[in-house]
Enzyme design. Sequence first.
Site, PDB file in Angstrom:
ATOM      1  N   ARG A 106       4.522  -3.192  10.170  1.00 31.13           N
ATOM      2  CA  ARG A 106       5.731  -2.363  10.104  1.00 31.13           C
ATOM      3  C   ARG A 106       6.663  -3.539  11.448  1.00 31.13           C
ATOM      4  NH1 ARG A 106       8.509   3.540  10.215  1.00 31.13           N
ATOM      5  NH2 ARG A 106       7.358   3.388   8.215  1.00 31.13           N
ATOM      6  N   HIS A 133      10.053  -1.843   1.564  1.00 34.03           N
ATOM      7  CA  HIS A 133       9.652  -0.573   2.034  1.00 34.03           C
ATOM      8  C   HIS A 133       8.285  -0.308   0.628  1.00 34.03           C
ATOM      9  CE1 HIS A 133       7.696   2.424   3.755  1.00 34.03           C
ATOM     10  NE2 HIS A 133       8.373   3.433   4.115  1.00 34.03           N
ATOM     11  N   GLN A 136       5.915   3.049   0.272  1.00 29.90           N
ATOM     12  CA  GLN A 136       6.854   4.012  -0.607  1.00 29.90           C
ATOM     13  C   GLN A 136       7.096   4.145  -1.387  1.00 29.90           C
ATOM     14  OE1 GLN A 136       8.570   6.727   2.415  1.00 29.90           O
ATOM     15  NE2 GLN A 136       8.120   7.041   0.384  1.00 29.90           N
ATOM     16  N   ASP A 223      18.746   8.127   1.552  1.00 29.29           N
ATOM     17  CA  ASP A 223      17.940   7.782   2.461  1.00 29.29           C
ATOM     18  C   ASP A 223      19.238   7.721   3.492  1.00 29.29           C
ATOM     19  OD1 ASP A 223      16.208   7.117   4.980  1.00 29.29           O
ATOM     20  OD2 ASP A 223      15.594   4.690   4.073  1.00 29.29           O
ATOM     21  N   CYS A 263      13.009   9.470   1.014  1.00 30.06           N
ATOM     22  CA  CYS A 263      11.823   9.182   2.075  1.00 30.06           C
ATOM     23  C   CYS A 263      11.684   9.306   3.514  1.00 30.06           C
ATOM     24  CB  CYS A 263      11.896   7.217   2.281  1.00 30.06           C
ATOM     25  SG  CYS A 263      12.893   7.020   3.142  1.00 30.06           S
ATOM     26  N   ARG A 291       2.320   9.770  -0.114  1.00 22.56           N
ATOM     27  CA  ARG A 291       2.202   8.445   1.034  1.00 22.56           C
ATOM     28  C   ARG A 291       0.282   8.391   0.704  1.00 22.56           C
ATOM     29  NH1 ARG A 291       6.114   5.959   4.001  1.00 22.56           N
ATOM     30  NH2 ARG A 291       4.577   4.445   4.058  1.00 22.56           N
TER      31      ARG A 291
END
Length: 305
Positions: A106, A133, A136, A223, A263, A291
């Site tokens: 990340r 991402h 996700q 988001d 998310c 996930r």
Amino acid sequence: MRLGTKDILTLAELTPEEFTSLIQNAITLKSELKAGKQSDVLKGKTMVMIFQKPSTRTRVSFETGMYQMGGHAINLSANDMQLSRGESIEDTARTLDRYADCIMARVYEHKTVEMLAEHSTIPVINGLSNTFHPCQTLADFMTIAEKQSTAGRLKIAWIGDGNNVCNSTIIGASLAGHAIAVATPKGFEPDDTTVSRAQRNIDVTLTTDPMVAATDADVIMTDTYSSIHNNKGTKRTEFFLPRYQVGQEIMDAADTDAIFMHCLPAKRGEEVTAQVIDGPSSVVWDEAENRLHAQKALLEALIAR
Ligand code: CP
Ligand code: NVA
């Protein structure tokens, strides 16, 4: 299905068939886990996880997934590594390549995951960069397949910031063959190249009007207005509120069976009202759970024995 030593940096590395197959396997792994069945296909395998930014879901779901499949995950904050003392990304990649079977990172700059991939022979998975991402999105399209499985071709509406998750959602829609409409204020649009690539396969609508995006949508997504990489202290909310908040009016414009997705982490009262995220259309906890299953399917395809 095996993906070999592919790197998963944006999801655009996958064919639509590979994307669908990963999702199907994720659904199978989920039902097997619930039936008490686990396999140890990652026995003896090690994944190194590098975090330049905080995480709850990505960290815990990857580590749990490795454990459930008999493998091992090493969690490193970039501050714990020699990276913090100036060792290069290239030399870090060359070193980890000699110990581990996979790297999940990340990062701030997307270029960092590209460099890790370029200088190692093992698969590199992007666990969120400033621009994408992919993990996700894999979990999100698994969730959409579970919840809207009989609906066929769908319309996805993204409302708010055209950020990293939005960019990956556009790639996911393209792989799944669904239409996507993105409503952002001017100046907050998703990545141009990602949009034009997706437009070769699917309808991608960019608008400043949330109601245009939401009308007849099967999925409403949003988001936070401020991602981790956005400068602390910049007042972004004033560009978004009140128009880009997902509330009941937006959900009412969507299809009657529309689902709400996020998310997480979420800010109730900013990008979404508590009524919507905690209401009957919200699938955010299944989305978070997925996930785990989606990444297990990905790890199996990349590094299983
Ligand atoms: N959605 C997501 O990636 O959450 P974390 O930042 O907690 O990992
Ligand atoms: N867009 C958010 C997603 C967090 C999971 C961020 O980058 O901070």
